[in-house]
Design a protein around this motif. Structure first.
Motif, PDB file in Angstrom:
ATOM      1  N   LEU A 123       0.861  -1.180   0.000  1.00 20.31           N
ATOM      2  CA  LEU A 123       0.000   0.000   0.000  1.00 20.31           C
ATOM      3  C   LEU A 123       0.898   1.231   0.000  1.00 20.31           C
ATOM      4  N   VAL A 124       0.632   2.166  -0.914  1.00 19.38           N
ATOM      5  CA  VAL A 124       1.348   3.434  -0.949  1.00 19.38           C
ATOM      6  C   VAL A 124       0.389   4.531  -0.498  1.00 19.38           C
ATOM      7  N   LEU A 125       0.732   5.201   0.583  1.00 20.12           N
ATOM      8  CA  LEU A 125      -0.032   6.350   1.061  1.00 20.12           C
ATOM      9  C   LEU A 125       0.595   7.596   0.440  1.00 20.12           C
ATOM     10  N   ASN A 152       4.550   0.297 -13.932  1.00 20.30           N
ATOM     11  CA  ASN A 152       4.630   0.077 -12.492  1.00 20.30           C
ATOM     12  C   ASN A 152       3.612  -0.946 -12.010  1.00 20.30           C
ATOM     13  N   VAL A 153       2.437  -0.972 -12.623  1.00 22.60           N
ATOM     14  CA  VAL A 153       1.444  -1.973 -12.225  1.00 22.60           C
ATOM     15  C   VAL A 153       1.956  -3.368 -12.558  1.00 22.60           C
ATOM     16  N   ALA A 154       2.648  -3.504 -13.688  1.00 24.47           N
ATOM     17  CA  ALA A 154       3.193  -4.806 -14.073  1.00 24.47           C
ATOM     18  C   ALA A 154       4.357  -5.218 -13.181  1.00 24.47           C
ATOM     19  N   GLU A 155       5.228  -4.255 -12.865  1.00 21.33           N
ATOM     20  CA  GLU A 155       6.422  -4.557 -12.073  1.00 21.33           C
ATOM     21  C   GLU A 155       6.169  -4.516 -10.570  1.00 21.33           C
ATOM     22  N   ARG A 156       5.352  -3.569 -10.144  1.00 17.15           N
ATOM     23  CA  ARG A 156       5.142  -3.338  -8.715  1.00 17.15           C
ATOM     24  C   ARG A 156       3.651  -3.098  -8.425  1.00 17.15           C
ATOM     25  N   PRO A 157       2.818  -4.114  -8.583  1.00 15.17           N
ATOM     26  CA  PRO A 157       1.380  -3.924  -8.321  1.00 15.17           C
ATOM     27  C   PRO A 157       1.136  -3.541  -6.868  1.00 15.17           C
ATOM     28  N   CYS A 158       0.254  -2.580  -6.650  1.00 16.13           N
ATOM     29  CA  CYS A 158       0.023  -2.100  -5.296  1.00 16.13           C
ATOM     30  C   CYS A 158      -1.293  -1.337  -5.228  1.00 16.13           C
ATOM     31  N   TYR A 159      -1.722  -1.058  -4.010  1.00 15.79           N
ATOM     32  CA  TYR A 159      -2.824  -0.136  -3.763  1.00 15.79           C
ATOM     33  C   TYR A 159      -2.224   1.248  -3.539  1.00 15.79           C
TER      34      TYR A 159
END
Length: 307
Positions: A123-125, A152-159
């Motif tokens: 999770l990134v705030l 970034n979604v492909a390499e580092r998926p996150c909320y």
């Protein structure tokens, strides 16, 4: 550079997080485990057990794997059904920024539609700077959207969580403090309970007033966050509470709105923190945030941190 090609060249074997993952062999004998997704334009798209999608040139695979991929591509098969996201916030995971309110905080939340309910994600705030905007949704700046880019979604998926400050016109250094910081922390804890968030990989980033807020919110409960990146703003009053946390502070020497002296002083107070980094650019002014988060190295550093 194709990510999959790098993996094959390095000889990295991904552990089978999914029992259905196929073992592939490169034309030089290296191994890789991943599920087949598709074959198009001479590239085989694969999916790692952790859900990350990447492509490998067909010619980099062994002859038998090339034939297997060509056969699989010509044989339609139903898509694997990923476990759906569950919980009270599941409806906000759509692949778009969704607006909501919880724990007395208005916020925008981004969650890629490709996320699987059986995997935990960082999770990134992201904290916005001083602004005249008072409408929920307008706090999502272009620099925040770098976390939602296709790469970034492909390499580092996150909320990505972007709360809206109740004091958008507060002067630098005063935003996101005290009770507001406490409400944001409470919101994060609710999201961790209500979504598949990795509690060891909660990051905080912020710009200008949000840079100061990054320090304030992290100090409010430092054990919650794995790392922080304040840009063009810090809160020196809480430096002692962050003396061991991984932080990377950015500021431009020619910043006319928020003088660089504060970040220099903050860096000086953190010099014994082996996990602290300070980058000062000669130019860029107060708008340095765009360059900071367009740099993939910034994202790599952040996502490499863990509690």
């Amino acid at each position: 550079m194709i990510k999959g090609a790098l993996l094959l060249a390095s000889g990295l074997v991904l552990s089978a997080g999914s029992l259905s993952a196929r073992e592939w062999t490169s034309n030089d004998g290296k191994k890789l485990e991943a599920d087949f997704v598709s074959l198009a334009e001479g590239k085989v798209t694969m999916k790692r057990p952790n859900g990350q999608v990447f492509s490998v040139p067909l010619e980099r695979l062994s002859e038998s794997d090339q034939k297997w991929a060509e056969l699989a591509a010509s044989t339609p098969a139903p898509e694997a059904q990923a476990k759906p996201i569950e919980g009270p916030f599941a409806g906000l995971v759509t692949g778009e920024w969704e607006l909501s309110e919880a724990e007395e905080v208005k916020f925008a939340l981004y969650g890629p539609a490709s996320l699987s309910g059986d995997t935990k994600y960082p999770l990134v705030l992201a904290l916005h700077g001083k602004s005249g905007n008072s409408e929920n949704g307008k706090q999502v700046g272009s620099w925040m959207k770098t976390f939602t880019s296709s790469e970034n979604v492909a390499e580092r998926p996150c909320y990505v969580l972007a709360p809206m400050s109740e004091q958008p016109l507060a002067r630098e250094g005063m935003g996101w403090g005290n009770e507001e910081a406490a409400r944001v922390v409470k919101l994060i804890k609710s999201l961790v309970k209500g979504l598949n968030i990795d509690p060891d990989r909660i990051y905080i980033v912020g710009y200008s007033m949000g840079g100061a807020g990054t320090c304030n919110v992290m100090a409010a409960e430092s054990r919650l966050f794995a790392a922080a990146i304040p840009v063009a703003g810090v809160s020196s009053s809480v430096a002692k509470d962050l003396s061991r946390k991984p932080m990377w502070v950015f500021h431009a020497e020619d910043d006319k709105l928020v003088p660089v002296a504060a970040s220099r002083d903050f860096a000086e107070s953190m010099k014994r923190n082996k996990n602290f980094k300070y980058t000062e650019s000669a130019t860029g002014g107060h708008g340095i945030v765009g360059a900071v988060f367009k740099d993939v190295e910034t994202h790599k550093w952040l996502f490499s941190q863990s509690l």
